[in-house]
Design an enzyme around this catalytic site. Structure first.
Site, PDB file in Angstrom:
ATOM      1  N   LYS A  93      45.659  36.977  28.316  1.00  0.00           N
ATOM      2  CA  LYS A  93      44.945  36.607  29.541  1.00  0.00           C
ATOM      3  C   LYS A  93      43.457  36.851  29.319  1.00  0.00           C
ATOM      4  CE  LYS A  93      44.394  37.868  34.416  1.00  0.00           C
ATOM      5  NZ  LYS A  93      44.907  38.706  35.536  1.00  0.00           N
TER       6      LYS A  93
ATOM      7  N   ASP B 218      48.765  40.103  46.430  1.00  0.00           N
ATOM      8  CA  ASP B 218      48.641  38.682  46.070  1.00  0.00           C
ATOM      9  C   ASP B 218      49.948  38.172  45.462  1.00  0.00           C
ATOM     10  OD1 ASP B 218      47.403  36.213  45.899  1.00  0.00           O
ATOM     11  OD2 ASP B 218      46.545  36.608  43.924  1.00  0.00           O
TER      12      ASP B 218
END
EC number: 2.7.11.24
Length: 207
Positions: A4, A96
């Site tokens: 990432k 989230d």
């Protein structure tokens, strides 16, 4: 492995805090249903790379490709709640949770990822969190006092989406989102409405 990339995480205080928060949480969270961090490095351009395990796909891609059979829905929901139980027991609110932040491999093993908006439980929380479709009403109503229940709401929305094959509350904006929720679930009782701090929000809800 999966990598990432976080571009220019030190360019603003907000990005720096978010990156540090995610790194700190991933370093300490160790559970079968939570993504694990294997390494981290910084490029000469000051981009940061998180190295994690590779799972292949996410729940959003699965939901948009085919209807899920009952046994898969049950197994995915079990793993989501198991992961959340661990995260919450560590004093963390994800904030989230959504299908694209839930990774799945070919064996249907599931892991919760993307803790960039996660926070240690705190009586005062900011309202700007969570993708709209999965956002709990108390966040939309600008309440700052909320806790792990916002993750449970998101998990419920994901469960409904797995059953129906589409988002349960696909709001076009904050107002439309709240309207869709109240049409299905009803208006909150007065004792709940009266805890809303914002006068503008209070007028909207009562209208």
């Amino acid at each position: 492995v999966a990598v990432k990339k976080i571009m220019k995480p030190f360019s603003t205080p907000v990005l720096a805090k978010r990156t540090y928060r995610e790194l700190k949480l991933l370093k300490h969270l160790k559970h079968e249903n939570v993504i694990s961090l294997s390494d981290i490095f910084i490029s000469p351009l000051e981009d940061i790379y998180f190295v994690t395990e590779l799972l292949g796909t996410d729940l959003h891609r699965l939901l948009t490709s085919r209807p899920l059979e009952k046994q898969f829905i049950q197994y995915f929901l079990y793993q989501i709640m198991r992961g959340l139980k661990y995260v919450h027991s560590a004093g963390v609110v994800h904030r989230d949770l959504k299908p694209s932040n839930i990774l799945v491999n070919e064996n249907c093993d599931l892991k919760i990822c993307d803790f960039g908006l996660a926070r240690i439980q705190d009586p005062q929380m900011t309202g700007y969190v969570s993708t709209r479709y999965y956002r709990a009403p108390e966040i939309m109503l600008t309440w700052q006092k909320y806790d792990v229940e916002v993750d449970i709401w998101s998990a419920g929305c994901i469960f409904a989406e797995m059953l129906e094959g589409k988002p349960l509350f696909p709001g076009k904006d904050h107002v439309n989102q709240f309207s869709i929720i109240t049409e299905l679930l009803g208006t909150p009782p007065d004792d709940v409405i009266n805890t809303i701090a914002s006068e503008n929000t209070l007028r909207f809800v009562k209208s």
